[in-house]
Design a protein around this motif. Structure first.
Motif, PDB file in Angstrom:
ATOM      1  N   LEU A  95       0.848  -1.184   0.000  1.00 19.92           N
ATOM      2  CA  LEU A  95       0.000   0.000   0.000  1.00 19.92           C
ATOM      3  C   LEU A  95       0.883   1.233   0.000  1.00 19.92           C
ATOM      4  CD1 LEU A  95      -2.960  -0.562   2.498  1.00 19.92           C
ATOM      5  CD2 LEU A  95      -3.093  -0.253   0.032  1.00 19.92           C
ATOM      6  N   HIS A  96       0.640   2.104  -0.972  1.00 18.89           N
ATOM      7  CA  HIS A  96       1.357   3.382  -1.048  1.00 18.89           C
ATOM      8  C   HIS A  96       0.373   4.484  -0.688  1.00 18.89           C
ATOM      9  CE1 HIS A  96       4.042   6.523  -2.469  1.00 18.89           C
ATOM     10  NE2 HIS A  96       3.079   6.984  -3.261  1.00 18.89           N
ATOM     11  N   GLN A  97       0.760   5.338   0.274  1.00 16.17           N
ATOM     12  CA  GLN A  97      -0.104   6.426   0.712  1.00 16.17           C
ATOM     13  C   GLN A  97       0.683   7.743   0.719  1.00 16.17           C
ATOM     14  OE1 GLN A  97      -3.077   5.232   3.923  1.00 16.17           O
ATOM     15  NE2 GLN A  97      -1.477   3.724   4.287  1.00 16.17           N
ATOM     16  N   GLY A  98       0.009   8.811   1.103  1.00 18.93           N
ATOM     17  CA  GLY A  98       0.672  10.093   1.194  1.00 18.93           C
ATOM     18  C   GLY A  98       0.339  11.049   0.067  1.00 18.93           C
ATOM     19  N   GLN A  99      -0.491  10.625  -0.908  1.00 21.69           N
ATOM     20  CA  GLN A  99      -0.954  11.500  -1.971  1.00 21.69           C
ATOM     21  C   GLN A  99      -2.455  11.732  -1.815  1.00 21.69           C
ATOM     22  OE1 GLN A  99       1.038   8.993  -5.216  1.00 21.69           O
ATOM     23  NE2 GLN A  99       1.208  11.045  -6.074  1.00 21.69           N
ATOM     24  N   LYS A 100      -2.927  12.852  -2.314  1.00 23.19           N
ATOM     25  CA  LYS A 100      -4.330  13.210  -2.197  1.00 23.19           C
ATOM     26  C   LYS A 100      -5.045  12.956  -3.514  1.00 23.19           C
ATOM     27  CE  LYS A 100      -7.390  17.137  -1.163  1.00 23.19           C
ATOM     28  NZ  LYS A 100      -7.441  18.589  -0.848  1.00 23.19           N
ATOM     29  N   ASN A 101      -6.047  12.078  -3.480  1.00 22.71           N
ATOM     30  CA  ASN A 101      -6.872  11.782  -4.654  1.00 22.71           C
ATOM     31  C   ASN A 101      -6.013  11.367  -5.849  1.00 22.71           C
ATOM     32  OD1 ASN A 101      -8.640  14.383  -3.322  1.00 22.71           O
ATOM     33  ND2 ASN A 101      -9.700  12.457  -3.677  1.00 22.71           N
ATOM     34  N   VAL A 102      -5.407  10.204  -5.751  1.00 27.27           N
ATOM     35  CA  VAL A 102      -4.567   9.684  -6.837  1.00 27.27           C
ATOM     36  C   VAL A 102      -5.449   9.414  -8.057  1.00 27.27           C
ATOM     37  CG1 VAL A 102      -2.921   7.919  -7.512  1.00 27.27           C
ATOM     38  CG2 VAL A 102      -3.076   8.619  -5.120  1.00 27.27           C
ATOM     39  N   LYS A 103      -5.024   9.916  -9.219  1.00 27.90           N
ATOM     40  CA  LYS A 103      -5.837   9.810 -10.429  1.00 27.90           C
ATOM     41  C   LYS A 103      -5.310   8.800 -11.435  1.00 27.90           C
ATOM     42  CE  LYS A 103      -9.073  12.530  -9.225  1.00 27.90           C
ATOM     43  NZ  LYS A 103     -10.373  11.919  -8.888  1.00 27.90           N
ATOM     44  N   GLU A 104      -4.006   8.601 -11.492  1.00 27.40           N
ATOM     45  CA  GLU A 104      -3.466   7.601 -12.417  1.00 27.40           C
ATOM     46  C   GLU A 104      -2.253   6.931 -11.799  1.00 27.40           C
ATOM     47  OE1 GLU A 104      -4.654   9.335 -16.865  1.00 27.40           O
ATOM     48  OE2 GLU A 104      -2.568   8.924 -16.381  1.00 27.40           O
ATOM     49  N   VAL A 105      -2.099   5.645 -12.107  1.00 22.46           N
ATOM     50  CA  VAL A 105      -0.905   4.897 -11.734  1.00 22.46           C
ATOM     51  C   VAL A 105      -0.477   4.083 -12.948  1.00 22.46           C
ATOM     52  CG1 VAL A 105      -2.263   2.974 -10.758  1.00 22.46           C
ATOM     53  CG2 VAL A 105       0.131   3.286 -10.078  1.00 22.46           C
ATOM     54  N   HIS A 106       0.826   4.113 -13.236  1.00 19.42           N
ATOM     55  CA  HIS A 106       1.378   3.354 -14.356  1.00 19.42           C
ATOM     56  C   HIS A 106       2.663   2.661 -13.926  1.00 19.42           C
ATOM     57  CE1 HIS A 106      -1.469   5.276 -17.010  1.00 19.42           C
ATOM     58  NE2 HIS A 106      -0.965   6.477 -16.795  1.00 19.42           N
ATOM     59  N   TRP A 107       2.924   1.500 -14.530  1.00 19.99           N
ATOM     60  CA  TRP A 107       4.213   0.827 -14.396  1.00 19.99           C
ATOM     61  C   TRP A 107       5.143   1.332 -15.488  1.00 19.99           C
ATOM     62  CZ3 TRP A 107       4.814  -2.948 -10.547  1.00 19.99           C
ATOM     63  CH2 TRP A 107       3.631  -3.433  -9.965  1.00 19.99           C
ATOM     64  N   HIS A 108       6.400   1.477 -15.159  1.00 20.13           N
ATOM     65  CA  HIS A 108       7.394   1.800 -16.189  1.00 20.13           C
ATOM     66  C   HIS A 108       7.686   0.526 -16.970  1.00 20.13           C
ATOM     67  CE1 HIS A 108      10.937   3.367 -18.199  1.00 20.13           C
ATOM     68  NE2 HIS A 108      10.718   4.553 -17.667  1.00 20.13           N
ATOM     69  N   ALA A 109       7.673   0.604 -18.296  1.00 19.89           N
ATOM     70  CA  ALA A 109       7.828  -0.580 -19.135  1.00 19.89           C
ATOM     71  C   ALA A 109       9.268  -1.057 -19.234  1.00 19.89           C
ATOM     72  CB  ALA A 109       7.294  -0.295 -20.543  1.00 19.89           C
ATOM     73  N   GLN A 110      10.230  -0.272 -18.726  1.00 14.05           N
ATOM     74  CA  GLN A 110      11.639  -0.647 -18.875  1.00 14.05           C
ATOM     75  C   GLN A 110      12.416  -0.687 -17.566  1.00 14.05           C
ATOM     76  OE1 GLN A 110      11.701   2.456 -22.227  1.00 14.05           O
ATOM     77  NE2 GLN A 110      13.490   1.194 -22.700  1.00 14.05           N
ATOM     78  N   ILE A 111      11.918  -0.031 -16.517  1.00 14.27           N
ATOM     79  CA  ILE A 111      12.554  -0.091 -15.198  1.00 14.27           C
ATOM     80  C   ILE A 111      11.747  -1.058 -14.337  1.00 14.27           C
ATOM     81  CG2 ILE A 111      13.273   1.201 -13.174  1.00 14.27           C
ATOM     82  CD1 ILE A 111      13.403   3.700 -14.860  1.00 14.27           C
ATOM     83  N   GLN A 112      12.384  -2.128 -13.921  1.00 18.14           N
ATOM     84  CA  GLN A 112      11.647  -3.200 -13.265  1.00 18.14           C
ATOM     85  C   GLN A 112      10.989  -2.732 -11.972  1.00 18.14           C
ATOM     86  OE1 GLN A 112      13.902  -6.749 -12.358  1.00 18.14           O
ATOM     87  NE2 GLN A 112      12.111  -8.031 -12.648  1.00 18.14           N
TER      88      GLN A 112
END
Length: 480
Positions: free
Chosen positions: A440-457
């Motif tokens: 669980l990642h917290q500390g941001q207000k109203n997260v709108k998008e999350v993406h994985w980097h396609a080249q950094i594992q």
């Protein structure tokens, strides 16, 4: 589009909490017109605003009491359980630095509710520090003419993980050093940017969904190149779009480039309009006039099949998920009522191409097996978040792993391959968490998008009202 629909995706334009700008990289006097002011935040500050100095001291006195026996039990770190635990008077949340292999925070002048990582030529499956990443973000400024497309390079991203039990002298200096170096270039944009996406085959080609009901395509090649080496001439922020799509009757959010066919794209609006674009000669696009009919309300998200050039999926406020074949605009090939409330987001698994995930306004997300696509039989259904799901993303490294963000200010990471061990005793503060929940990642207000980097594992990015976070959870390497 009504006000409640806007509030799901867009910042309110209030800049009262906007941090003071600080130019990265070069002195302000040498900055190009296309450069943007950014601010780096120290990841080792508290997740929430610190308490006044006097209250902090009192808290320390209580924790360091004379009763050594009691201090031993109270010093154990406790996992905060969202929705269960409450912060007491004078308490603030802090994070365990050993939980992140790296964590960096970034603020722009205006909130950016959408971003995309840019593919680069630095290698695949990168794990070595310091790291470098490129991305593009779209602003939502207080005034329409203040908006920007922001191209960003973050380099010298060092390892921030610290284990109190380890000897810090053994850590490599090139892995644990100072703040990242941040460079940026901008293109001015008409209106707030609802969504921004980079073409996977040509990362410098960027599409934006504007609040003014138009979809634009820009060429950011010079701006991206200027991030690496100073250009002979200044990079201007005034750039005309390569193409403008004006057939949508209202604004929208749904947008996706095809990973199979370069230049092919689909866009959907808040009035159920749905169009497919195909590249044409001369660097332009042809957009079908009639559109695709089937949805009865706002098209919130679109995802192309990772393997088939003519197949894409869409999710809508009408609670359905539809599968389309571009060769037939008369209606969708398949559709189900996926949720009882709005379908906000979907993601198609690039490693296991028969799996699709959908996230809803009710805070739940469901996994769908397209080989048995029936509304009564989702492959899995999770109700962890207590606010609308705002983003879902399958991990490019593990076919069973995905990330989910929500308006409850959390980003959760899941591994569907994990099974609960009923015989293993669970610690009291961990029994609340599902077995499949890894992080669980917290500390941001109203997260709108999350993406994985396609080249950094295992690198993730998340954007919210109050800034951008780039992070790698430490425990993901343990599960690989």
């Amino acid at each position: 589009m009504d006000a409640s629909r806007k509030s799901k995706r867009r910042a309110d334009g209030d800049s009262s909490d906007t941090p003071e700008k600080r130019g990265p990289g070069a002195p302000a006097s040498d900055k190009d017109e296309g450069a943007e002011d950014l601010q780096f935040e120290d990841p080792f500050e508290d997740e929430f605003e610190s308490e006044p100095e006097e209250e902090d001291d009192e808290g320390m006195d209580e924790d360091d009491g004379e009763d050594d026996e009691g201090a031993g039990s109270s010093s154990r770190q406790r996992v905060f359980r969202p929705g269960v635990d409450k912060l007491g008077e004078g308490e603030v949340l802090d994070f365990d630095s050993s939980a992140y292999r790296t964590l960096h925070r970034l603020n722009l002048e205006w909130p950016c509710m959408s971003f995309d990582f840019l593919k680069d030529e630095l290698g695949f499956k990168r794990t070595k520090f310091p790291m470098t990443q490129y991305m593009v973000m779209g602003t939502q400024a207080a005034k329409a003419d203040q908006n920007q497309i922001v191209f960003i390079k973050m380099s010298e991203m060092c390892r921030t993980e610290h284990d109190d039990a380890s000897d810090s002298d053994n850590e490599s200096d090139d892995e644990t050093e100072d703040d990242p170096v941040v460079e940026s270039r901008i293109i001015r944009h008409k209106g707030c940017i609802n969504r921004i996406r980079s073409m996977p085959q040509q990362p410098h080609i960027v599409a934006t969904w504007s609040e003014n009901s138009n979809v634009y395509v820009f060429n950011g090649e010079r701006h991206i190149r200027a991030l690496d080496e100073p250009p002979a001439e200044k990079v201007t922020a005034k750039v005309q779009p390569l193409f403008t799509h004006t057939r949508h009757s209202t604004e929208g959010f749904a947008m996706a480039w095809s990973p199979v066919t370069a230049g092919r794209m689909a866009t959907g609006d808040c009035a159920s309009g749905l169009f497919v674009w195909d590249p044409a000669q001369g660097g332009s696009w042809e957009v079908n006039e009639e559109g695709y009919t089937g949805h009865t309300d706002s098209v919130e998200d679109i995802q192309w099949s990772p393997t088939e050039a003519n197949v894409f999926a869409s999710g809508s406020v009408d609670c359905t998920v539809r599968i389309w074949d571009t060769r037939n605009r008369g209606g969708s090939a398949l559709h189900i009522r996926a949720h009882e409330q709005d379908v906000n987001v979907i993601s198609w698994n690039s490693n296991v191409s028969h799996l699709l995930v959908s996230g809803s306004d009710d805070g739940s997300f469901k996994i769908w097996d397209l080989r048995n696509f029936k509304e009564s039989t989702p492959a899995a259904h999770f109700k962890w978040h207590n606010a609308p799901i705002t983003s879902v993303a399958w991990c490019p490294w593990e076919g069973s792993m995905l990330a989910v963000s929500s308006d409850d200010h959390q980003v959760s990471i899941w591994d569907l391959a994990v099974e609960a061990d009923d015989e293993a005793p669970a610690e009291d503060d961990l029994a609340h968490f599902p077995a499949q929940l890894l992080f669980l990642h917290q500390g941001q207000k109203n997260v709108k998008e999350v993406h994985w980097h396609a080249q950094i594992q295992y690198m993730l990015g998340s954007t919210s009202y109050d800034g951008f976070n780039a992070f790698i959870p430490s425990n993901l390497f343990e599960t690989a």
